[in-house]
Design an enzyme around this catalytic site. Structure first.
Site, PDB file in Angstrom:
ATOM      1  N   SER A  56      35.282 -19.331   2.447  1.00  0.00           N
ATOM      2  CA  SER A  56      34.600 -18.255   1.735  1.00  0.00           C
ATOM      3  C   SER A  56      35.624 -17.190   1.385  1.00  0.00           C
ATOM      4  O   SER A  56      36.792 -17.291   1.755  1.00  0.00           O
ATOM      5  CB  SER A  56      33.501 -17.653   2.617  1.00  0.00           C
ATOM      6  OG  SER A  56      34.111 -16.860   3.624  1.00  0.00           O
ATOM      7  N   LYS A  57      35.151 -16.170   0.710  1.00  0.00           N
ATOM      8  CA  LYS A  57      35.997 -15.050   0.281  1.00  0.00           C
ATOM      9  C   LYS A  57      36.837 -14.479   1.427  1.00  0.00           C
ATOM     10  O   LYS A  57      37.940 -14.002   1.207  1.00  0.00           O
ATOM     11  CB  LYS A  57      35.123 -13.924  -0.276  1.00  0.00           C
ATOM     12  CG  LYS A  57      34.669 -14.171  -1.700  1.00  0.00           C
ATOM     13  CD  LYS A  57      35.384 -13.208  -2.648  1.00  0.00           C
ATOM     14  CE  LYS A  57      35.231 -13.540  -4.115  1.00  0.00           C
ATOM     15  NZ  LYS A  57      36.157 -14.550  -4.602  1.00  0.00           N
ATOM     16  N   ARG A  58      36.262 -14.527   2.635  1.00  0.00           N
ATOM     17  CA  ARG A  58      36.973 -13.994   3.797  1.00  0.00           C
ATOM     18  C   ARG A  58      38.347 -14.633   3.962  1.00  0.00           C
ATOM     19  O   ARG A  58      39.248 -14.056   4.532  1.00  0.00           O
ATOM     20  CB  ARG A  58      36.186 -14.302   5.082  1.00  0.00           C
ATOM     21  CG  ARG A  58      35.029 -13.427   5.373  1.00  0.00           C
ATOM     22  CD  ARG A  58      34.404 -13.804   6.718  1.00  0.00           C
ATOM     23  NE  ARG A  58      34.029 -15.221   6.786  1.00  0.00           N
ATOM     24  CZ  ARG A  58      34.619 -16.129   7.543  1.00  0.00           C
ATOM     25  NH1 ARG A  58      35.621 -15.797   8.325  1.00  0.00           N
ATOM     26  NH2 ARG A  58      34.201 -17.382   7.543  1.00  0.00           N
ATOM     27  N   HIS A  59      38.468 -15.880   3.489  1.00  0.00           N
ATOM     28  CA  HIS A  59      39.718 -16.606   3.686  1.00  0.00           C
ATOM     29  C   HIS A  59      40.772 -16.257   2.635  1.00  0.00           C
ATOM     30  O   HIS A  59      41.849 -16.828   2.633  1.00  0.00           O
ATOM     31  CB  HIS A  59      39.456 -18.110   3.652  1.00  0.00           C
ATOM     32  CG  HIS A  59      38.622 -18.580   4.799  1.00  0.00           C
ATOM     33  ND1 HIS A  59      37.275 -18.812   4.690  1.00  0.00           N
ATOM     34  CD2 HIS A  59      38.948 -18.832   6.088  1.00  0.00           C
ATOM     35  CE1 HIS A  59      36.805 -19.201   5.865  1.00  0.00           C
ATOM     36  NE2 HIS A  59      37.788 -19.218   6.729  1.00  0.00           N
ATOM     37  N   GLY A  60      40.438 -15.363   1.724  1.00  0.00           N
ATOM     38  CA  GLY A  60      41.403 -15.009   0.678  1.00  0.00           C
ATOM     39  C   GLY A  60      40.939 -15.575  -0.647  1.00  0.00           C
ATOM     40  O   GLY A  60      39.735 -15.684  -0.890  1.00  0.00           O
TER      41      GLY A  60
END
Ligand code: GLU
Length: 490
Positions: free
Chosen positions: A260-264
C-alpha cells in the site's frame, strides 16, 4: 503456439493512477495475448460514478502507454475513440446491454425485483451476524410474480434486481494458477445485478462483458476470486461459455503486509517521475508471481513474450522488493546504447536547466563516466550538474578555502596550466600531471592543494572525483570558473 482466438482483457476501474498491481495484471494479460498471437483488450469499468473519473481513465491510459502495453481493442490512447468490433469498451456506455440482460433473467424467473430498503437489509445483516450466519439477504420479494412487482414499479417505486440463487450445489473453478477451487452455491445469497438507481454492479457487468467480448482467459487479482462464484452463476444463467480464469498472487510490501501507499511509491506514474525505465518496471513486476523458465532475473519484453505461460504463475504471495527493483532498473539503464540513454536523460537535464555540449563524442564520454553511478534517469541530474557549461555558483562552504593565504597562488597556477593545455578537453593523465606540477610550483600539498583546485572547478570543496569531471569540462569553462574564483580573491 499461435492461437488467434485468444482474447484477454485488462479491465481497470479508473480511480487514480495505475497501481503496480494493476500494471502486473495488465502485463500478464498482454504477454499471454502476444505469446499466442491473440488480442489484448482494454475495458474501462467505470460504473462507479462516485469514484471513476474521466481524468483517472486518462491517467491509467497514459501509464499503460508508458509501459508499452498497447491494446488491440478499446479506447484509442490519444483520442479515446473506441477501436474494435465489440464496443462500447466503457461500461458506462453499455447500460442498455445490462438492462436487456437483466430483463432476460426477469422474464425466465432467474431474477426478481426486490423492494427492500437499506434499513431492512441492515436489520437482516445484524440478525445474521448475531446468529453467526454469513450476512445474506432473505428477500420477501423473491417469489413475487413479476406482474405484482411491475404494478408496484408503475406507482413510481424503485427496485433493485436480484439474481435468484436456487440450486444448492458446488461450483468448481479450474483456476489456471490455483488449481480447482470449489465454491458451494450457498456461499452467496440472492445478489444484486442492478441497483434500484439502475446502476449495474461489477459482477453483473463483468460477466456479461467478458462473454460478449468473447474473452477466453482472465488473469486478474486474487481479490476477485470470491467474485467468481457469482460470475459463474451468471454465465450459467445466460448459457454463456465460461472463460478460463487465473487469479494472481497478492503483492506484499517488505514487511509482508499488503502493498500500500505506506510502503512508498506504488503507482507506475511515480516510478516514471522518479526516473525508472518502463522496461525495468515491466521486468520487475513480471517476476512478482511469475518466473522465467531460464530463471532470468533480467529479461526483455520479447523474451517474456516468448517465455510466458500460466503454469509458471505462482499462487503464493509475492514480495515487492524496492532494492531489487533499483538493481533491475540500473541494469536495464546501463545496458542502453548511449544515444538512447541520452535521449532518456535529456528531459531531466533540461528540466534542471543545464547546458550540455551537443557533441556526440562528448556525450558518450560523459555517459561512460557517469553510467555506473546512475541507478535511475533522475540520478543524472546530480551527476551532470558539475559538467553543465553554465556558471558555477561558489558555495558558502568554499569561504574558508578562499581565505587561505596560498589559495590564490594555487588557483592562478591552475588557470595557467589549463590555458597552456593544448587540447579542448584535458585527459585524466594531463589533469593529474598538472596537479602535481602545481604542487611543486606553488609549494603546497594535501588539502591546501586539492581543495582550492576543487573550488576552482566545482565551486565547493566536496563532490565527485575531479579526475572524472575535468576531462568532461571544456577548457573555456574551466578558465571561466577559475576566473570567477579569482575575482572573489581580489
Ligand atoms: N475492474 C476490476 C478492478 O479494477 C477488475 C475486474 C476483473 O478483472 O474482473 O479491480
Amino acid at each position: 503456439m499461435s492461437d488467434t482466438t485468444v482474447r484477454v482483457r485488462f479491465a481497470p476501474s479508473p480511480t487514480g493512477y495505475l497501481h503496480v498491481g494493476g500494471a502486473r495484471t495488465a502485463l500478464y494479460n498482454y504477454l499471454f495475448a502476444k505469446r499466442h498471437g491473440g488480442k489484448f483488450i482494454l475495458r474501462i469499468e467505470d460504473t462507479d460514478e462516485a469514484r471513476s473519473t474521466e481524468e483517472s481513465m486518462r491517467m491509467q491510459i497514459a501509464d499503460l502507454k508508458w509501459l508499452g502495453l498497447t491494446w488491440d481493442e478499446g479506447p484509442d490512447p490519444e483520442t479515446l475513440i473506441e477501436v474494435g468490433p465489440y464496443g462500447p469498451y466503457r461500461q458506462s456506455q453499455r447500460q442498455s446491454i445490462y438492462k436487456e440482460h437483466a430483463d432476460r433473467l426477469l422474464a425466465t424467473g432467474q431474477a426478481y425485483y426486490c423492494f427492500m430498503t437499506d434499513a431492512e437489509i441492515e436489520v437482516q445483516r445484524q440478525q445474521s451476524m448475531k446468529d453467526g450466519r454469513p450476512p445474506q439477504v432473505n428477500s420477501p420479494y423473491r417469489d413475487w410474480p413479476i406482474e405484482k412487482a411491475q404494478e408496484r414499479l408503475a406507482t413510481g417505486e424503485k427496485a433493485a434486481i436480484r439474481y435468484k440463487v436456487v440450486e444448492k450445489k458446488d461450483y468448481v473453478l479450474q483456476d489456471l494458477v490455483r488449481g480447482d477451487v470449489t465454491f458451494p452455491s450457498d456461499m452467496v445469497g440472492d445478489f444484486v445485478m442492478l441497483r434500484s438507481s439502475g446502476m449495474p454492479v461489477y459482477n453483473f457487468c463483468c460477466a456479461i462483458d467478458d462473454a460478449l467480448m468473447k474473452i477466453t482467459h482472465v488473469f486478474r487479482a486474487e481479490e476477485h476470486l470470491s467474485n467468481t462464484l457469482r460470475q459463474m452463476m451468471l454465465y450459467e444463467a445466460f448459457n454463456y461459455e465460461l472463460p478460463k480464469f487465473g487469479h494472481l498472487s497478492i503483492i506484499l510490501g517488505s514487511d509482508r503486509q499488503k502493498l500500500s501507499k505506506r510502503h512508498g511509491a506504488t503507482s507506475c506514474h511515480e516510478y516514471n517521475l522518479n526516473g525508472y525505465l518502463p522496461e525495468a518496471l515491466n521486468n520487475f513486476i513480471a517476476l512478482l508471481g511469475w518466473s522465467s523458465p531460464n530463471a532470468q532475473e533480467i529479461i526483455s519484453m520479447d523474451e517474456m513474450i516468448a517465455q510466458f505461460s500460466p503454469d509458471r504463475l505462482n499462487a503464493s504471495p509475492a514480495v515487492f522488493d524496492e532494492t531489487k527493483l533499483a538493481w533491475v532498473n540500473a541494469t536495464h539503464l546501463r545496458a542502453l546504447p548511449d544515444e538512447e540513454l541520452w535521449r532518456r536523460i535529456e528531459p531531466y537535464l533540461k528540466e534542471a536547466g543545464f547546458k550540455m555540449p551537443t557533441d556526440p563524442a562528448w556525450r558518450s564520454r560523459a555517459l561512460d563516466t557517469f553510467k555506473t553511478s546512475m541507478n535511475n534517469l533522475k540520478d543524472s541530474v546530480e551527476l551532470f550538474r558539475y559538467v553543465s557549461e553554465d556558471a558555477m555558483p561558489i558555495g558558502d562552504d568554499a569561504k574558508e578555502i578562499l581565505g587561505w593565504p596560498t589559495t590564490k597562488t594555487v588557483v592562478e597556477a591552475w588557470k595557467k596550466g589549463v590555458e597552456a593545455s593544448g587540447t579542448e578537453f584535458m585527459t585524466e593523465e594531463q589533469f593529474l600531471k598538472l596537479q602535481d606540477s602545481i604542487k611543486d610550483s606553488a609549494g603546497v600539498k594535501g588539502k591546501n592543494l586539492f581543495q582550492p583546485i576543487r573550488v576552482a572547478i566545482i565551486g565547493k570543496p566536496q563532490g565527485t572525483e575531479l579526475k572524472m569531471l575535468v576531462p568532461l569540462l571544456h577548457k573555456h569553462t574551466l578558465i571561466a570558473r577559475a576566473d570567477e574564483v579569482l575575482r572573489k580573491l581580489l
